[in-house]
Scaffold this motif. Structure first.
Motif: not given
Length: 462
Positions: A259-266, A288-291, A402-406
């Motif tokens: 997925d080109r819109d996926a963002k890699v985070t260190v 990690g990575i998440q789109s 970025n995901n408060p539901i967690l």
């Protein structure tokens, strides 16, 4: 028979001459000539039949004996050297040649120097097959396993125009099979490293083995298939993978996500920290990575249903194996599944549904018999060098920004012992053999209730 008789007569005359010479010596010592002659006559009359029989037996035996038997006589054990019983002595000798020439550094220049030393040793190139096999084994040590020029120079070690078949019978019976197998092995190693031969390789193979040889046929197969598969992979892997574990994790996760819109985070870099007690601790890297689409799915997830951290799963990139972990949920039951109307403008290039007014017969079926495998949604992925629950909990805490539901969804860990056993190189095989078999996952889940896991996850997040 005449030759045998002549040999018998010559042998008898020789014996008589020796006897007369012995009698003369005895006469000089004081014996009379008459007694000596009588004694010689008695000896000759008494021993002549026996001597004739012995000489006849010896002559016949020598006449029918082959000189080949003398060469195949067994060698006494005291003259046998223990080193002669070792196999592949030639390969050991050529390995010593590589070690002698390249004592300090092992580079392409030293590898070429070893080949030049072997070529200058003997004009006939004796032992060239063993030398080529040894060179093929040593190429990764010198870093020339992907160099086409080195392979062509190694082919040049073969004598020219010696193994070329002259007629169809030699072609049929595999002319010089050992040399042809060596040439095929060289081309197979080139094929394994993905090296395409050039025109120089073709000219050398024709000069060495001819047009009808097996190495030439192997060359033709390589030249037919390599161009077809050269650009078939839409996601090619570079020849030299990054050495930094963080960069390697970035490349691997981007390849998995698709997925080109996926963002890699260190989330954490590898570093060394010292605690208050003075103990040195090495912190692993967490990438990690998440789109955006995965973030939407996670926001729509039911908070009463838990999410799972599973892994490790292997991923091979050429000769390297890396491991990744996923954050996923169980598949939704058919009762809770809600079908949303699709957006026709969501994908213009690949429409999700086609409304075609086609004339159908009575026997045509509108439905397709397709087995759909319903799997749970994957919300995120990560890579780390240490797959402990504490390290993966840091990754989940980083996703919570970025995901408060967690913060409201219980998180359960389903981890296996895959990479830990591979990283523990100090463990012997006996430890793995005597290690008790792990219990099934169902028994463990029966012992540890889901409520206890939920309580622990909530405590770790707080």
């Amino acid at each position: 028979m005449k030759c045998a008789r002549c040999l018998l007569q010559l042998q008898g005359l020789r014996l008589q001459g020796l006897q007369l010479q012995g009698l003369r010596l005895q006469g000089l010592q004081g014996q009379s000539a008459r007694s000596a002659a009588q004694h010689g006559a008695l000896l000759q009359s008494s021993s002549q039949p026996h001597m004739l029989r012995n000489t006849q037996h010896q002559v016949i035996r020598r006449f029918h004996r082959s000189p080949i038997n003398d060469k195949n006589q067994p060698i006494p054990a005291e003259f046998i050297n223990e080193d002669d019983n070792k196999k592949d002595k030639s390969l050991v000798i050529h390995d010593d040649l590589f070690e002698q020439v390249a004592r300090e550094t092992k580079t392409k220049a030293t590898f070429n120097k070893v080949m030049e030393v072997f070529i200058k040793q003997d004009v006939r190139r004796r032992g060239h097959v063993e030398f080529i096999y040894a060179a093929l084994q040593k190429m990764p040590e010198f870093g020339v396993e992907r160099d086409l020029a080195v392979y062509n120079k190694l082919l040049d070690v073969f004598p020219k125009e010696v193994f070329v078949p002259r007629n169809f019978i030699q072609i049929m019976f595999n002319h010089y099979p050992r040399q042809q197998e060596c040439g095929v092995q060289l081309l197979e190693q080139m094929e394994g490293y993905g090296i395409m031969p050039n025109v120089d390789t073709k000219v050398l193979l024709i000069q060495i083995f001819g047009v009808k040889g097996h190495p030439m046929r192997k060359y033709q197969r390589i030249m037919y298939w390599f161009p077809k598969f050269k650009h078939t992979n839409p996601y090619p892997i570079p020849k030299n993978l990054p050495e930094d574990p963080v960069d390697l994790a970035r490349f691997s996760l981007a390849r998995i996500a698709d997925d080109r819109d996926a963002k890699v985070t260190v989330y954490q870099l590898p570093c060394t920290d010292i605690t208050e007690s003075g103990e040195e601790i090495t912190l692993p890297h967490v990438v990690g990575i998440q789109s955006p689409s995965q973030m939407e799915l996670l926001a729509q997830h039911n908070p009463s249903r838990p999410v799972f951290v599973e892994g490790p799963f292997p991923l091979w990139l050429r000769d390297k194996c890396v491991y990744y972990y996923v954050l996923r949920a169980d598949p939704v039951s058919p009762e809770e599944k809600v079908e949303e109307p699709y957006d026709p403008e969501r994908s213009l290039a690949y429409p999700l549904q086609l409304d075609l007014d086609l004339d159908r017969g009575l026997g045509d079926e509108e439905s397709f018999d397709v087995e759909d495998l319903d799997e749970g949604a994957v919300f995120a992925m990560c890579m780390t060098s240490q797959g402990d629950q504490a390290v993966l909990n840091q990754w989940v805490s980083g996703l919570q920004q970025n995901n408060p539901i967690l913060g409201r969804v219980p998180t359960l860990f389903r981890l296996e012992q895959g990479p830990r056993e591979l990283q523990g190189a100090h463990k012997t095989k006996s430890d793995h053999q005597h290690r008790p078999d792990p219990r099934p996952r169902e028994e463990e889940e029966d012992e540890v209730s889901v409520e206890e896991e939920l309580r622990r996850s909530q405590e770790m997040k707080q």
